[in-house]
Scaffold this motif. Sequence first.
Motif, mmCIF file in Angstrom:
data_model
loop_
_atom_site.group_PDB
_atom_site.id
_atom_site.type_symbol
_atom_site.label_atom_id
_atom_site.label_comp_id
_atom_site.label_asym_id
_atom_site.label_seq_id
_atom_site.Cartn_x
_atom_site.Cartn_y
_atom_site.Cartn_z
ATOM 1 N N THR A 1 0.807 -1.221 0.000
ATOM 2 C CA THR A 1 0.000 0.000 0.000
ATOM 3 C C THR A 1 0.838 1.269 0.000
ATOM 4 O OG1 THR A 1 -0.131 -0.174 2.427
ATOM 5 C CG2 THR A 1 -1.944 -1.121 1.152
ATOM 6 N N THR A 2 2.147 1.160 0.126
ATOM 7 C CA THR A 2 3.002 2.347 0.025
ATOM 8 C C THR A 2 2.887 2.941 -1.377
ATOM 9 O OG1 THR A 2 4.531 1.373 1.629
ATOM 10 C CG2 THR A 2 5.343 3.221 0.312
ATOM 11 N N GLU A 3 2.841 4.256 -1.438
ATOM 12 C CA GLU A 3 2.630 4.928 -2.716
ATOM 13 C C GLU A 3 3.750 4.607 -3.693
ATOM 14 O OE1 GLU A 3 1.776 9.443 -4.455
ATOM 15 O OE2 GLU A 3 2.132 9.099 -2.316
ATOM 16 N N GLY A 4 3.365 4.105 -4.859
ATOM 17 C CA GLY A 4 4.316 3.785 -5.907
ATOM 18 C C GLY A 4 4.965 2.420 -5.796
ATOM 19 N N ALA A 5 4.726 1.683 -4.684
ATOM 20 C CA ALA A 5 5.384 0.386 -4.514
ATOM 21 C C ALA A 5 4.758 -0.683 -5.398
ATOM 22 C CB ALA A 5 5.330 -0.043 -3.052
ATOM 23 N N THR B 1 -1.892 6.171 -10.862
ATOM 24 C CA THR B 1 -2.961 6.316 -9.878
ATOM 25 C C THR B 1 -3.789 5.041 -9.767
ATOM 26 O OG1 THR B 1 -3.083 8.685 -10.352
ATOM 27 C CG2 THR B 1 -4.951 7.695 -9.216
ATOM 28 N N THR B 2 -4.121 4.447 -10.907
ATOM 29 C CA THR B 2 -4.897 3.204 -10.888
ATOM 30 C C THR B 2 -4.116 2.084 -10.226
ATOM 31 O OG1 THR B 2 -5.998 3.897 -12.926
ATOM 32 C CG2 THR B 2 -6.157 1.579 -12.317
ATOM 33 N N LEU B 3 -2.828 1.990 -10.506
ATOM 34 C CA LEU B 3 -2.010 0.949 -9.882
ATOM 35 C C LEU B 3 -1.921 1.152 -8.372
ATOM 36 C CD1 LEU B 3 0.900 0.594 -12.467
ATOM 37 C CD2 LEU B 3 -0.964 -1.002 -12.046
ATOM 38 N N ASP B 4 -1.842 2.406 -7.936
ATOM 39 C CA ASP B 4 -1.837 2.663 -6.494
ATOM 40 C C ASP B 4 -3.155 2.245 -5.853
ATOM 41 O OD1 ASP B 4 0.713 3.542 -6.112
ATOM 42 O OD2 ASP B 4 0.242 5.658 -6.422
ATOM 43 N N GLN B 5 -4.262 2.510 -6.533
ATOM 44 C CA GLN B 5 -5.551 2.086 -6.004
ATOM 45 C C GLN B 5 -5.667 0.565 -5.948
ATOM 46 O OE1 GLN B 5 -8.359 4.058 -8.551
ATOM 47 N NE2 GLN B 5 -8.078 6.056 -7.586
ATOM 48 N N ILE B 6 -5.174 -0.107 -6.989
ATOM 49 C CA ILE B 6 -5.178 -1.576 -6.967
ATOM 50 C C ILE B 6 -4.306 -2.089 -5.828
ATOM 51 C CG2 ILE B 6 -4.528 -3.638 -8.261
ATOM 52 C CD1 ILE B 6 -5.242 -2.158 -10.813
ATOM 53 N N GLY B 7 -3.152 -1.470 -5.629
ATOM 54 C CA GLY B 7 -2.288 -1.869 -4.520
ATOM 55 C C GLY B 7 -2.938 -1.662 -3.171
ATOM 56 N N LEU B 8 -3.682 -0.552 -3.022
ATOM 57 C CA LEU B 8 -4.392 -0.310 -1.766
ATOM 58 C C LEU B 8 -5.453 -1.380 -1.519
ATOM 59 C CD1 LEU B 8 -4.860 1.567 0.656
ATOM 60 C CD2 LEU B 8 -6.451 2.877 -0.763
ATOM 61 N N GLY B 9 -6.216 -1.707 -2.558
ATOM 62 C CA GLY B 9 -7.223 -2.754 -2.398
ATOM 63 C C GLY B 9 -6.605 -4.114 -2.119
ATOM 64 N N LEU B 10 -5.486 -4.416 -2.792
ATOM 65 C CA LEU B 10 -4.815 -5.694 -2.558
ATOM 66 C C LEU B 10 -4.249 -5.762 -1.147
ATOM 67 C CD1 LEU B 10 -3.936 -8.355 -3.824
ATOM 68 C CD2 LEU B 10 -1.855 -7.227 -4.605
ATOM 69 N N GLY B 11 -3.729 -4.657 -0.643
ATOM 70 C CA GLY B 11 -3.232 -4.645 0.726
ATOM 71 C C GLY B 11 -4.336 -4.889 1.744
ATOM 72 N N MET B 12 -5.486 -4.274 1.537
ATOM 73 C CA MET B 12 -6.619 -4.514 2.430
ATOM 74 C C MET B 12 -7.064 -5.971 2.357
ATOM 75 S SD MET B 12 -8.797 -1.030 1.657
ATOM 76 C CE MET B 12 -10.146 -1.564 2.707
ATOM 77 N N LEU B 13 -7.061 -6.549 1.157
ATOM 78 C CA LEU B 13 -7.439 -7.951 1.011
ATOM 79 C C LEU B 13 -6.464 -8.867 1.751
ATOM 80 C CD1 LEU B 13 -9.246 -10.103 -0.282
ATOM 81 C CD2 LEU B 13 -7.782 -10.007 -2.298
ATOM 82 N N ILE B 14 -5.170 -8.565 1.673
ATOM 83 C CA ILE B 14 -4.176 -9.374 2.386
ATOM 84 C C ILE B 14 -4.401 -9.283 3.893
ATOM 85 C CG2 ILE B 14 -1.719 -9.557 2.909
ATOM 86 C CD1 ILE B 14 -1.130 -8.796 0.040
#
Length: 854
Positions: free
Chosen positions: A478-482, A501-514
Amino acid sequence: MPCGPRSGNVTATNRAAVYSRPFLSETADIVTRFISVSPFSAFLAIVLGLFLSVSAFAQDVQNLVASQREVITSVEQQVDKLAAQVNDQVTDDAKLVDVRVELERLARELFDASLAFRPRLTEVNTRLEQLGAPRGEGEPAEPEEVTAERTRLLDEKASFNVLIGDAERLSVRISGVIDKIAQMRRDLFARTLSRRYDITAALGTDVLGEFTQELGKVYKTVSAWVSFTVKYRLKPLLGAGFLAVLAALCLQFGGRRLFGDFVKPDLADENPTYLSRLSVALFSTLVPSASFAVFLASSYYFLDYFRLLRVDIAPLLWAFFTVIILVYFVYKLARAILAPRMANWRLLPVRTDAARWLVVLATLTAAVTGFDHFMDQVYLQLNSQLSLTVASSLVATVVVGLLVMLIGGVRPLNDVEGRPRHWPMKFRYLLFLMGGVIIAAALLGYIGFARFISQQVVVTGAIVATMYIGFLTSGAITTEGAFAKSWLARKLERYSAFDDTTLDQIGLGLGMLINVLVVVMGVPLILLQWGFRWADLTAWGYRMAGPIQIGSLSFSVIGILTGILVFILGYFFTRWFQGWLDGSVMSRSRMDSGVRNSIRTGVGYVGLVLAGLIGVSAAGINLSNLALVAGALSLGIGFGLQNIVSNFVSGLILLAERPFKAGDWIVAGGVSGTVRKISVRATEIETFQRQTVILPNSELINAAVGNWTHRNKLGRVEIPIGVGYASDARRVHQILLDIAKSHPMVLRNPEPFVLFAGFGASSLDFEVRVYLSDITTQVTVQNDIRFAILEAFAEEGIEIPFPQQDVHVRSGRLEIDTGAQAAKETAKPVANEHAVEPQPSEAGKRRRRKIDPE
């Protein structure tokens, strides 16, 4: 979950409804025949129909009461049996849990039975309120029909209340038995941990001989089973092994296919990112461990399925498989975190030699704990003496305590000068404390407590370490740009282009799922280690899945999650259908892009509304119960949301009527530009200065809007031009007409036209009017024509004059002449006149002053 009484209840109710339908249809036929005879017969028919309808309804009520009474009676009988079993299972925690689960099932069944009366009871109360209270003395007597109706409703309500009271009484009793079971289980757990054993008998010389004998018995039992199975049941044994290997290989290859870059570290990467190290540590532990666990669990299942397991072999085999999985998981986890052979992939900054020692110590600790658990099952199966269990657990717990203290004594870190140093002080003392407590509890005879602590150190410690890695991985993703630099992002970009921006949002959702997966998988495993059983977790799951009643609104957590999942699936399906409709269907037709955009937008909104309604329905929320909320929302719309609703409705009108569409060039008030997007609230317009203007839709509906490209892109362009008064007007007209006709983008039909617009203040004014097939190219055409005019006028010597003003001063009076008068004055000499002609100003204008003395 068995539901015999409930299914019987539903069947009885349906049976009553089926029996009443032919009866009512025959009644309708009789009433029809009576009406056709005479009015009096019609009156009798109506009375007879009402009587028969009331009789049929009363029969349905009686059936409902009888069926629910049977349910309550059956539940009460089962509760009596289970309550008697509780006192017989004081020392068996598993049996107590089974009784508790059955009681909770009966409580849910009883709750459903009591809910069956609620709708009818509400109707009865409403009808009684309509009839009102009985009239008192001195008041006119009420009709007998009203009195009879009130009496019948009161009797019906009383019968319902009796059954509801019985259900509540039985529910309280069930709750009391469940509380008693919980208290008994707490006491049993406390006795197990606080019981003190005499370890002197376990330290005798004959214990070793008994231990050897028990191992010999286990060897004979297992070898006899293996010999019999290989000799007489070889084919089922090979089939069970093949299916188990196949299941494990499917998971192994599937995991490597999905997480191939994470299961094994990249040796060529000398400086991996922290996210890469975390991901490799997590998946290199989970995927192989899960595959090995599936292999062992499948082996046990298929051996049991083919009836190859004996009663005395099954518990030993299951305990052995459990120990193997535990040791393997701890080994893989320690290697993933410490990476003794690859320092650049190591999560903890420890020295290489210390990393090797820590992997060995952690694996030995898990092996000793697993051996103690396996031998406990062996002694239980062989009915061995208690001294053997005490001796084995004593040795195992002391060894585990020593190993924990050895882990605390390792010097894994480096100081500033590069010399080895210990763990941080708090962590090192914590390890020493846990090891000392385990050893002290075992030597004092509290074997149960020592075994419990040692198991938690190994098993719970491994689970918590894995969860911690999962949480760290989630935080790193979920870190920005990671996420944009991860392997998964590169995989996604192969199929579709995503911005940062879309990749960051996908990363945020994936982090919450984990995070959710870590909690859902880790917390139950920890609870199982701390004395809870699967039946407890199942009971909690049923409670969460059960309905939550707030007034007349009923919902459940599982239902809400299901509704959210259904809405998400509907949302993605809508987006996919929009893309398919636009890219595969409408793109092949000659449909205008604006029409395609309107259809695409409308389909999107319809799909979202349907997904929302289906999601609410899947969540189990009855929309009819939200009447109060809807009323409050309507009131809010009437006062505070007028503009929003107005813009929303205006957006629907724009999408339906399409006075303009995406790509059109419109002029709305002071805004001129190209329509980029039409939403239900506002329209996005991009001006020619690349400025994006968001206009509310209501302004576009209520005000005049000019659309240059409504029907087509055909349009007319006007180019004004002025020439000096001394120029030949007809020659100028011909030159302008020739220039307009010669341009390749100017249409021949309608043909170009040059207008002699009038006599200006300083010039003869003309206007070139040309028609273009694409009005959006007018800037280019205007530039070309203007350049051509300049060149043609220069060749012909035709002057394009500056704006002029003549200032006359006579007898102290200021007079300003412009236009034709100024032209006459310039052509005629004036006596005693001195003319002054200044240079052109910065604006490019020239003024002429004429001063006349007295």
